[in-house]
Design a protein around this motif. Sequence first.
Motif, PDB file in Angstrom:
ATOM      1  N   ASN A  60     -83.571   9.241 -31.826  1.00 13.16           N
ATOM      2  CA  ASN A  60     -83.600  10.646 -31.414  1.00 13.16           C
ATOM      3  C   ASN A  60     -82.314  11.072 -30.698  1.00 13.16           C
ATOM      4  N   GLU A  61     -81.696  10.154 -29.977  1.00 11.66           N
ATOM      5  CA  GLU A  61     -80.446  10.484 -29.294  1.00 11.66           C
ATOM      6  C   GLU A  61     -79.339  10.805 -30.306  1.00 11.66           C
ATOM      7  N   THR A  62     -79.279  10.028 -31.372  1.00  7.81           N
ATOM      8  CA  THR A  62     -78.283  10.293 -32.422  1.00  7.81           C
ATOM      9  C   THR A  62     -78.590  11.609 -33.123  1.00  7.81           C
ATOM     10  N   LYS A  63     -79.866  11.878 -33.366  1.00  5.07           N
ATOM     11  CA  LYS A  63     -80.247  13.159 -33.959  1.00  5.07           C
ATOM     12  C   LYS A  63     -79.816  14.318 -33.062  1.00  5.07           C
ATOM     13  N   LEU A  64     -80.000  14.153 -31.739  1.00 10.01           N
ATOM     14  CA  LEU A  64     -79.594  15.196 -30.794  1.00 10.01           C
ATOM     15  C   LEU A  64     -78.091  15.411 -30.847  1.00 10.01           C
ATOM     16  N   ILE A  65     -77.340  14.331 -30.793  1.00  4.76           N
ATOM     17  CA  ILE A  65     -75.877  14.437 -30.829  1.00  4.76           C
ATOM     18  C   ILE A  65     -75.421  15.115 -32.116  1.00  4.76           C
ATOM     19  N   ASN A  66     -76.023  14.753 -33.236  1.00  5.74           N
ATOM     20  CA  ASN A  66     -75.652  15.374 -34.517  1.00  5.74           C
ATOM     21  C   ASN A  66     -75.985  16.859 -34.537  1.00  5.74           C
ATOM     22  N   ALA A  67     -77.148  17.221 -34.009  1.00  3.43           N
ATOM     23  CA  ALA A  67     -77.538  18.636 -33.967  1.00  3.43           C
ATOM     24  C   ALA A  67     -76.597  19.434 -33.068  1.00  3.43           C
ATOM     25  N   VAL A  68     -76.213  18.848 -31.929  1.00  2.86           N
ATOM     26  CA  VAL A  68     -75.274  19.511 -31.022  1.00  2.86           C
ATOM     27  C   VAL A  68     -73.919  19.667 -31.690  1.00  2.86           C
ATOM     28  N   HIS A  70     -70.748  16.112 -24.329  1.00  2.00           N
ATOM     29  CA  HIS A  70     -69.332  16.069 -24.712  1.00  2.00           C
ATOM     30  C   HIS A  70     -69.091  16.883 -25.984  1.00  2.00           C
ATOM     31  N   HIS A  71     -69.975  16.727 -26.965  1.00  2.00           N
ATOM     32  CA  HIS A  71     -69.835  17.469 -28.222  1.00  2.00           C
ATOM     33  C   HIS A  71     -70.017  18.977 -28.000  1.00  2.00           C
ATOM     34  N   ALA A  72     -70.991  19.341 -27.173  1.00  3.35           N
ATOM     35  CA  ALA A  72     -71.215  20.764 -26.895  1.00  3.35           C
ATOM     36  C   ALA A  72     -69.993  21.377 -26.203  1.00  3.35           C
ATOM     37  N   CYS A  73     -69.360  20.618 -25.309  1.00 10.18           N
ATOM     38  CA  CYS A  73     -68.158  21.109 -24.616  1.00 10.18           C
ATOM     39  C   CYS A  73     -66.975  21.212 -25.573  1.00 10.18           C
ATOM     40  N   LYS A  74     -66.859  20.268 -26.488  1.00 13.38           N
ATOM     41  CA  LYS A  74     -65.788  20.339 -27.495  1.00 13.38           C
ATOM     42  C   LYS A  74     -65.922  21.602 -28.330  1.00 13.38           C
ATOM     43  N   ASN A  75     -67.162  21.942 -28.684  1.00  9.98           N
ATOM     44  CA  ASN A  75     -67.415  23.124 -29.507  1.00  9.98           C
ATOM     45  C   ASN A  75     -67.426  24.417 -28.707  1.00  9.98           C
ATOM     46  N   GLY A  76     -67.410  24.307 -27.379  1.00 12.88           N
ATOM     47  CA  GLY A  76     -67.446  25.504 -26.537  1.00 12.88           C
ATOM     48  C   GLY A  76     -68.779  26.224 -26.589  1.00 12.88           C
ATOM     49  N   LYS A  92     -71.698  27.238 -24.959  1.00 19.76           N
ATOM     50  CA  LYS A  92     -72.254  27.378 -23.613  1.00 19.76           C
ATOM     51  C   LYS A  92     -73.785  27.359 -23.614  1.00 19.76           C
ATOM     52  N   GLU A  93     -74.395  27.962 -24.605  1.00 16.62           N
ATOM     53  CA  GLU A  93     -75.855  28.002 -24.658  1.00 16.62           C
ATOM     54  C   GLU A  93     -76.439  26.596 -24.777  1.00 16.62           C
ATOM     55  N   ILE A  94     -75.845  25.778 -25.620  1.00 15.82           N
ATOM     56  CA  ILE A  94     -76.321  24.397 -25.762  1.00 15.82           C
ATOM     57  C   ILE A  94     -75.994  23.593 -24.512  1.00 15.82           C
ATOM     58  N   VAL A  95     -74.831  23.812 -23.907  1.00 14.60           N
ATOM     59  CA  VAL A  95     -74.484  23.126 -22.657  1.00 14.60           C
ATOM     60  C   VAL A  95     -75.540  23.420 -21.593  1.00 14.60           C
ATOM     61  N   LYS A  96     -75.897  24.689 -21.436  1.00 16.13           N
ATOM     62  CA  LYS A  96     -76.920  25.069 -20.452  1.00 16.13           C
ATOM     63  C   LYS A  96     -78.232  24.346 -20.725  1.00 16.13           C
ATOM     64  N   PHE A 118     -68.023  27.675 -15.951  1.00 13.03           N
ATOM     65  CA  PHE A 118     -69.460  27.438 -15.835  1.00 13.03           C
ATOM     66  C   PHE A 118     -69.720  25.998 -15.374  1.00 13.03           C
ATOM     67  N   LEU A 119     -69.021  25.041 -15.972  1.00 17.17           N
ATOM     68  CA  LEU A 119     -69.198  23.636 -15.590  1.00 17.17           C
ATOM     69  C   LEU A 119     -68.812  23.416 -14.130  1.00 17.17           C
ATOM     70  N   ILE A 120     -67.712  24.001 -13.702  1.00 17.35           N
ATOM     71  CA  ILE A 120     -67.270  23.873 -12.309  1.00 17.35           C
ATOM     72  C   ILE A 120     -68.316  24.466 -11.371  1.00 17.35           C
ATOM     73  N   GLU A 121     -68.808  25.641 -11.714  1.00 14.14           N
ATOM     74  CA  GLU A 121     -69.823  26.309 -10.888  1.00 14.14           C
ATOM     75  C   GLU A 121     -71.115  25.505 -10.802  1.00 14.14           C
ATOM     76  N   ASN A 122     -71.320  24.612 -11.752  1.00 13.94           N
ATOM     77  CA  ASN A 122     -72.544  23.819 -11.785  1.00 13.94           C
ATOM     78  C   ASN A 122     -72.341  22.357 -11.414  1.00 13.94           C
ATOM     79  N   GLY A 123     -71.212  22.042 -10.775  1.00 19.41           N
ATOM     80  CA  GLY A 123     -71.021  20.711 -10.208  1.00 19.41           C
ATOM     81  C   GLY A 123     -70.064  19.781 -10.909  1.00 19.41           C
ATOM     82  N   ALA A 124     -69.335  20.252 -11.910  1.00 14.05           N
ATOM     83  CA  ALA A 124     -68.354  19.374 -12.558  1.00 14.05           C
ATOM     84  C   ALA A 124     -67.258  19.012 -11.572  1.00 14.05           C
ATOM     85  N   MET A 125     -66.807  17.774 -11.606  1.00 10.60           N
ATOM     86  CA  MET A 125     -65.777  17.302 -10.682  1.00 10.60           C
ATOM     87  C   MET A 125     -64.440  17.955 -11.000  1.00 10.60           C
TER      88      MET A 125
END
Length: 134
Positions: free
Chosen positions: A32-40, A71-77, A79-83, A117-124
Amino acid sequence: MNRKLSQNILHTNDYNIRRKSLLEKTYSSVDNETKLINAVARGDLEDVKNILAMPNLSMNAIRKPGWSALHHACKNGNKEIVKLLLKNGADINLRSEDKLYPLEISTLGGHFELSMFLIENGAMLQSIVNGMPI
């Protein structure tokens, strides 16, 4: 084997049944993790939502090429999936196998709204200096 004979073998009913069975087994053996990564990676929000509903899903699993779903969601930009991933427990500061943070991937990809958005939500913040990863 001549070309005409090999073409005939590829179009037999028995060959197609065996091929379909093999493909189904291959797909069903994907975790399921690989399926999630592929879908993202595809940006398929509905598929991501369906997979997130599955039990015992590891949100921070890393698969080839060494990235998590975030990581994949951030590469694609995306934001909805990142959230959605963050809401479901993805680690905002998880480093990939190539030592990149989601914030770095987003920034290097030019997705500055997502980076904020990532910074506002705790990214280093210390992982980016003058727009470059350190």
